[in-house]
Design an enzyme around this catalytic site. Structure first.
Site, short mmCIF file in Angstrom:
data_model
loop_
_atom_site.label_atom_id
_atom_site.label_comp_id
_atom_site.label_asym_id
_atom_site.label_seq_id
_atom_site.Cartn_x
_atom_site.Cartn_y
_atom_site.Cartn_z
N SER A 64 1.07 -1.38 -0.12
CA SER A 64 -0.04 0.10 -0.07
C SER A 64 0.83 1.18 -0.27
O SER A 64 1.72 1.17 -1.13
CB SER A 64 -1.00 -0.11 1.13
N ASP A 115 -8.81 -4.35 -6.65
CA ASP A 115 -8.36 -3.42 -5.29
C ASP A 115 -8.71 -1.98 -5.41
O ASP A 115 -8.64 -1.41 -6.48
CB ASP A 115 -6.82 -3.16 -5.28
N HIS A 129 -7.10 -5.96 -0.70
CA HIS A 129 -6.03 -5.29 -0.56
C HIS A 129 -4.62 -5.85 0.16
O HIS A 129 -4.87 -5.97 1.46
CB HIS A 129 -6.29 -4.00 0.22
#
Length: 520
Positions: free
Chosen positions: A226, A449, A478
């Site tokens: 991320s 995502d 995710h």
């Protein structure tokens, strides 16, 4: 297709020019910062890290050992104030001759810590990697677990509920949120003082190089998930010759024009699609949840519950804001689908207890959650220009909410302190390397995502020549690396152990959808 229509609509939004960063707020990679990083890294290499028992408050098992590494608050002044970052480690479990060095992990945020990451070596997906590498986690600057953790408000106030979350806010709603955003930005400045401006992605990348040196590694083996992919990409740009192997899992779009105002709007579009994925799954299991056989029917139940909670909060604590927060997590992770569907179904049938249990603010987590929000806000506000006129936010998000209502305004209000931010803004660094400068790196992404839309992975691959993209097709959870998809995990394992990448791209089938949980 609906997805294409959504992106076309957002692309047509009239985005006014963002506030221009002052001349003093440079791109952030000048000779002073470069020299300061080299000095700090040399000192860290000399000092090393003395690993011993971890702090009691971390509540970690004895198998993990902890130490600290010093980094300058301001890399332009390496002899000035220092911050201490807490580092955790488990040594490689395999034969000494097979050890490949330290493997550092960051889970994202901004504002997340990986102190517990070394425990992943006990999981089957990570066993071979743990045999070859010392697994290393750390608390980034400002995060609880490092010295001088950042705070912007009283944690007890941060966890108060119930709160509202209007899909289409009134003018009065907007004025309240503007006042709240101003107060929050002011609180950040009051708590952090002059240090506030130094919480940036570029400094997180520099801290990573100091950590590399402290671990005694001439080149870094790193995995960022991320937000960790963004400052990992900055690291690859600033220090390409210091890279051994890098994994980018669930990629933030590194295009400077996307950081961070536009990327948050793109995220809201992606969450709309993911919200439909969840509702479609609930509808498919109508025999279990009895919320309707179409996504629209499920959505009507959700909207009705949201409206009811605005009048009568569940358990006196769960209002629309808490409901939205709980169901937003279902957009991140499929693992939440059955739990959230059960809570919604039970509430509709007169039992609010599962929803209260899942969505109520947790006082025990208040300190960590407030700190994570403070670091998130400081980094994103400092990193880039933001519109300073609320009229721009109002126009853009009113238009966005017509096609992506699930997260549009909630996301806007979360980031609104950046409109009133007191610290100087930077200009985002142009991420990228020349062909052959960087070793092959591995990019992992789920096609659906929502938190980091797939186009970010494509953009990063374009900017890092020689990189390889593994896509989990039709999936939306995710964070895909080491998360149980055998195909993805095999690519990750092979790369970390051998450096081998699967050419320019490879596809993996999605993991099976979650099982529905019977209410009987």
């Amino acid at each position: 297709m609906r997805t294409a229509a959504l992106y076309t609509t957002v692309g047509s939004l009239v985005l006014s020019a963002l506030a221009v960063a002052p001349a003093a707020a440079r791109e952030g990679r000048g000779p002073a910062e470069a020299r300061g990083t080299a000095i700090a890294a040399a000192r860290a290499a000399s000092a090393g890290i003395d690993f011993a028992a971890c702090p009691e408050e971390e509540m970690l098992p004895d198998s993990l050992k902890c130490g600290t590494v010093k980094v300058p608050l301001d890399y332009a002044e390496p002899d000035g104030r220092q911050l201490e970052l807490t580092v955790s480690r488990t040594p490689a479990t395999g034969p000494a001759e097979d050890r490949q060095g330290a493997f550092v992990y960051n889970p994202g945020g901004p504002g997340a810590s990986s102190i517990t990451f070394p425990m992943a070596g006990e999981l089957p997906e990570w066993k071979e990697i743990a045999e070859a590498y010392d697994l290393v986690g750390y608390a980034p600057r400002g995060v609880n677990g490092s010295s001088s953790p950042l705070s912007c408000q009283d944690p007890s106030a941060y966890t108060k509920g119930p709160t509202d979350a209007p899909v289409h806010p009134t003018q009065a709603d907007k004025e309240r949120r503007i006042a709240r955003a101003r107060a929050y930005a002011r609180g950040c400045a009051e708590h952090a003082g002059d240090s506030l401006r130094h919480y940036t992605s570029l400094n997180n990348a520099r801290d990573l190089d100091v950590l590399r040196a402290a671990l005694g590694e001439p080149r870094l083996t790193f995995m960022g998930a991320s937000y960790g992919t963004y400052f990992g990409a900055l690291y690859a740009t600033l220090f390409p010759t210091h890279v051994r192997r890098m994994v980018f899992d669930s990629v933030v779009d590194p295009d400077p024009e996307q950081i961070w105002y536009r990327s948050n709007m793109g995220q809201s579009v992606a969450f709309e699609r993911r919200w439909e994925d969840f509702r479609r799954w609930v509808a498919k299991h109508d025999d279990v949840y009895r919320l309707g056989t179409t996504p629209e029917a499920v959505g009507k139940h959700y909207d009705a519950v949201r409206a009811e909670l605005a009048v009568k909060p569940a358990g006196g604590k769960v209002g629309p804001g808490q409901l939205h927060g709980a169901f937003l997590s279902a957009g991140y992770y499929d693992d939440y689908w059955a739990m959230r569907a059960t809570a919604l179904s039970e509430y509709v049938r007169g039992n609010p207890e599962p929803l209260v249990a899942q969505a109520s603010p947790r006082a025990v987590a208040a300190k960590d959650n407030e700190n994570a929000q403070a670091v998130y806000t400081a980094v994103e506000c400092n990193d880039a220009p933001w519109p300073e006129d609320f009229a721009v936010w109002d126009r853009d998000h009113t238009e966005l909410a017509r096609v992506a209502p699930f997260e549009a305004w909630d996301n806007a209000f979360t980031n609104l302190p950046c409109a009133f931010w007191p610290a100087p803004r930077q200009r985002p660094l142009e991420v990228g390397t020349r062909w052959g400068v960087l070793p092959p790196v591995l990019i992992l992404a789920a096609e659906r995502d929502a938190a980091t839309p797939y186009r970010g992975a494509l953009e990063l691959r374009r900017r890092l020549p020689g990189s390889s993209l593994v896509t989990e097709r039709g999936a939306g959870t995710h964070g895909v690396g080491g998360a149980g998809n055998p195909c993805v995990d095999e690519h990750l394992r092979r790369y970390l152990l051998t450096g081998e990448v699967p050419g320019r791209s490879a596809d993996c089938a999605a993991r099976p959808e979650p099982n529905a949980v019977s209410l009987d």
